[in-house]
Design a protein around this motif. Structure first.
Motif, mmCIF file in Angstrom:
data_model
loop_
_atom_site.group_PDB
_atom_site.id
_atom_site.type_symbol
_atom_site.label_atom_id
_atom_site.label_comp_id
_atom_site.label_asym_id
_atom_site.label_seq_id
_atom_site.Cartn_x
_atom_site.Cartn_y
_atom_site.Cartn_z
ATOM 1 N N TYR A 39 0.843 -1.195 0.000
ATOM 2 C CA TYR A 39 0.000 0.000 0.000
ATOM 3 C C TYR A 39 0.880 1.247 0.000
ATOM 4 C CZ TYR A 39 -3.284 -3.365 2.145
ATOM 5 O OH TYR A 39 -4.061 -4.447 2.439
ATOM 6 N N TYR A 71 0.466 5.361 0.964
ATOM 7 C CA TYR A 71 -0.379 6.372 1.595
ATOM 8 C C TYR A 71 0.354 7.705 1.582
ATOM 9 C CZ TYR A 71 -3.075 2.483 3.467
ATOM 10 O OH TYR A 71 -3.846 1.358 3.593
ATOM 11 N N LEU A 127 -3.867 9.545 7.337
ATOM 12 C CA LEU A 127 -3.319 8.865 6.169
ATOM 13 C C LEU A 127 -4.341 8.844 5.037
ATOM 14 C CD1 LEU A 127 -1.572 7.742 8.627
ATOM 15 C CD2 LEU A 127 -1.077 5.828 7.106
ATOM 16 N N ALA A 161 -6.758 -10.543 6.274
ATOM 17 C CA ALA A 161 -6.915 -9.448 7.218
ATOM 18 C C ALA A 161 -6.324 -9.759 8.575
ATOM 19 C CB ALA A 161 -8.387 -9.098 7.365
ATOM 20 N N TYR A 204 0.013 -5.500 9.351
ATOM 21 C CA TYR A 204 0.399 -4.525 8.342
ATOM 22 C C TYR A 204 1.589 -3.770 8.906
ATOM 23 C CZ TYR A 204 -4.157 -5.503 6.321
ATOM 24 O OH TYR A 204 -5.242 -6.123 5.769
ATOM 25 N N PHE A 232 4.418 -0.816 8.440
ATOM 26 C CA PHE A 232 4.696 0.426 7.723
ATOM 27 C C PHE A 232 6.190 0.698 7.659
ATOM 28 C CE2 PHE A 232 0.661 2.583 7.007
ATOM 29 C CZ PHE A 232 -0.198 1.835 7.794
ATOM 30 N N GLY A 233 6.602 1.346 6.575
ATOM 31 C CA GLY A 233 7.933 1.921 6.511
ATOM 32 C C GLY A 233 7.969 3.246 7.253
ATOM 33 N N SER A 289 -13.517 -6.884 10.408
ATOM 34 C CA SER A 289 -12.622 -8.022 10.577
ATOM 35 C C SER A 289 -11.790 -7.860 11.844
ATOM 36 C CB SER A 289 -11.700 -8.175 9.369
ATOM 37 O OG SER A 289 -10.787 -9.232 9.589
ATOM 38 N N ASN A 290 -11.049 -6.762 11.943
ATOM 39 C CA ASN A 290 -10.306 -6.503 13.160
ATOM 40 C C ASN A 290 -9.968 -5.023 13.257
ATOM 41 O OD1 ASN A 290 -7.316 -6.200 12.104
ATOM 42 N ND2 ASN A 290 -8.163 -8.010 11.089
ATOM 43 N N ARG A 339 -7.054 -2.181 14.855
ATOM 44 C CA ARG A 339 -5.674 -2.032 15.306
ATOM 45 C C ARG A 339 -5.432 -0.613 15.798
ATOM 46 N NH1 ARG A 339 -2.790 -6.008 11.604
ATOM 47 N NH2 ARG A 339 -4.530 -7.256 10.886
ATOM 48 N N TYR A 388 -2.288 1.987 16.286
ATOM 49 C CA TYR A 388 -0.904 2.227 15.913
ATOM 50 C C TYR A 388 -0.394 3.467 16.649
ATOM 51 C CZ TYR A 388 -0.923 -0.997 11.916
ATOM 52 O OH TYR A 388 -0.970 -2.116 11.116
ATOM 53 N N PRO A 435 3.845 4.468 11.228
ATOM 54 C CA PRO A 435 3.048 3.901 12.323
ATOM 55 C C PRO A 435 3.568 2.522 12.737
ATOM 56 C CG PRO A 435 1.638 4.727 10.555
ATOM 57 C CD PRO A 435 3.028 4.700 10.020
ATOM 58 N N ILE A 495 -3.827 -5.593 18.144
ATOM 59 C CA ILE A 495 -4.756 -6.063 17.113
ATOM 60 C C ILE A 495 -5.908 -6.745 17.830
ATOM 61 C CG2 ILE A 495 -5.084 -7.570 15.133
ATOM 62 C CD1 ILE A 495 -2.073 -7.401 14.641
ATOM 63 N N THR A 511 -9.673 -8.703 17.372
ATOM 64 C CA THR A 511 -10.678 -9.308 16.506
ATOM 65 C C THR A 511 -12.063 -9.167 17.129
ATOM 66 O OG1 THR A 511 -10.351 -11.464 17.534
ATOM 67 C CG2 THR A 511 -9.013 -10.960 15.615
ATOM 68 N N ILE A 566 -3.178 6.166 16.171
ATOM 69 C CA ILE A 566 -4.084 6.012 15.042
ATOM 70 C C ILE A 566 -4.881 4.726 15.186
ATOM 71 C CG2 ILE A 566 -4.261 5.879 12.531
ATOM 72 C CD1 ILE A 566 -1.488 7.220 12.415
ATOM 73 N N ILE A 607 -10.123 -2.779 9.978
ATOM 74 C CA ILE A 607 -9.901 -3.633 8.810
ATOM 75 C C ILE A 607 -11.189 -4.366 8.463
ATOM 76 C CG2 ILE A 607 -8.368 -5.364 7.826
ATOM 77 C CD1 ILE A 607 -6.831 -3.083 9.096
ATOM 78 N N LEU A 656 -8.215 -1.203 4.613
ATOM 79 C CA LEU A 656 -7.833 -0.471 5.812
ATOM 80 C C LEU A 656 -8.540 0.878 5.840
ATOM 81 C CD1 LEU A 656 -5.280 -2.345 4.995
ATOM 82 C CD2 LEU A 656 -4.064 -0.924 6.642
ATOM 83 N N PHE A 695 -8.585 4.345 8.156
ATOM 84 C CA PHE A 695 -7.796 5.019 9.179
ATOM 85 C C PHE A 695 -8.587 6.139 9.839
ATOM 86 C CE2 PHE A 695 -3.505 3.397 8.426
ATOM 87 C CZ PHE A 695 -3.646 2.806 7.192
ATOM 88 N N GLY A 696 -8.442 6.269 11.162
ATOM 89 C CA GLY A 696 -8.851 7.485 11.828
ATOM 90 C C GLY A 696 -7.783 8.543 11.618
#
Lengths: 114, 112
Positions: free
Chosen positions: A33, A35, A43, A99, A103, A105-106, B31-32, B34, B36, B44, B49, B51, B89, B93, B100, B102-103
């Motif tokens: 991905y 962003y 993001l 899912a 995930y 991130f860089g 689904s789940n 997270r 960050y 991030p 995580i 579920t 954040i 998911i 994804l 995001f807030g």
């Protein structure tokens, strides 16, 4: 590698120039991905690659933006004729398909267009 | 419409104090979820995580809760440290591709 690697970490470019940002995902991660994160904002999705499927480009803000990925390896995000509003941090993330997988991130590339 | 809203937008607390960050979402199918942590100038990093079946999950001084019925999650930070200063954040998911949401994050500043 152990994590998602992005390069360069910082890039200052003149308005109108083209830039190329690179993302090395975690080995074996099929999903990748891109962003964009403007200063103080959340993001913003740009593009999504999943294996050899056609990428989801629905987030690209204009035709000046393009991205490529060869198989499940490195991806490059190219911004042509940069504008000042392109200044942002560009983040790359990768994951295994599904899912439930993490995930990662860089650290991002901070692009400043002057 | 799939949305993730976080509150407060920013928060300043004294070192050693506790705080709770909120996340409300309308994302479906779920689904789940997270949480960050994003330090300034960094990408991030995942904290927890959760579920559908999980109500509480802890990671050191961080405890996340999830109420899938009301579509709310919280992140509680105990005994805050200066290094907790960052943006937090919430990411929800869904199943399927490009999934994804995001807030916009809560900016936490811990002061001595």
């Amino acid at each position: 590698g152990a994590g998602v690697s992005q390069s360069p970490s910082n890039k200052v470019t003149e308005k109108g120039k083209d830039v190329e940002l690179r993302c090395d995902p975690i080995s074996g991660h099929t999903a990748l991905y891109w962003y964009r994160q403007r200063l103080g904002q959340g993001l913003e999705f740009l593009i999504y690659f999943q294996g050899n499927s056609a990428p989801d480009k629905s987030g690209l803000p204009s035709d000046r933006f393009s991205a490529e990925r060869t198989g499940e390896s490195v991806s490059t995000l190219t911004i042509q004729r940069t504008q000042q509003e392109d200044s942002a941090v560009y983040l790359c993330a990768s994951s295994l398909w599904g899912a439930d997988y993490g995930y990662t991130f860089g650290s991002g590339t901070r692009l400043t267009v002057v | 419409k799939n949305q993730v809203e976080q509150s407060p937008q920013s928060l300043i607390i004294l070192e050693g104090k506790n705080c709770t960050l909120q996340c409300n979402y309308t994302v479906s199918p779920f689904s789940n979820l997270r949480w960050y942590k994003q330090d300034t100038g960094r990408g991030p990093v995942s904290l927890t995580i959760m579920t559908f079946s999980e109500n509480t999950k802890s990671n050191g001084r961080y405890t996340a809760t999830l109420d899938a019925d009301t579509k709310q999650s919280s992140l509680h930070i105990t005994a805050s440290q200066l290094s907790d200063s960052a943006s937090y954040i919430c990411v929800v998911i869904t199943t399927g591709a490009n999934n994804l949401f995001f807030g916009t994050g809560t900016r936490l500043t811990v002061i001595p």
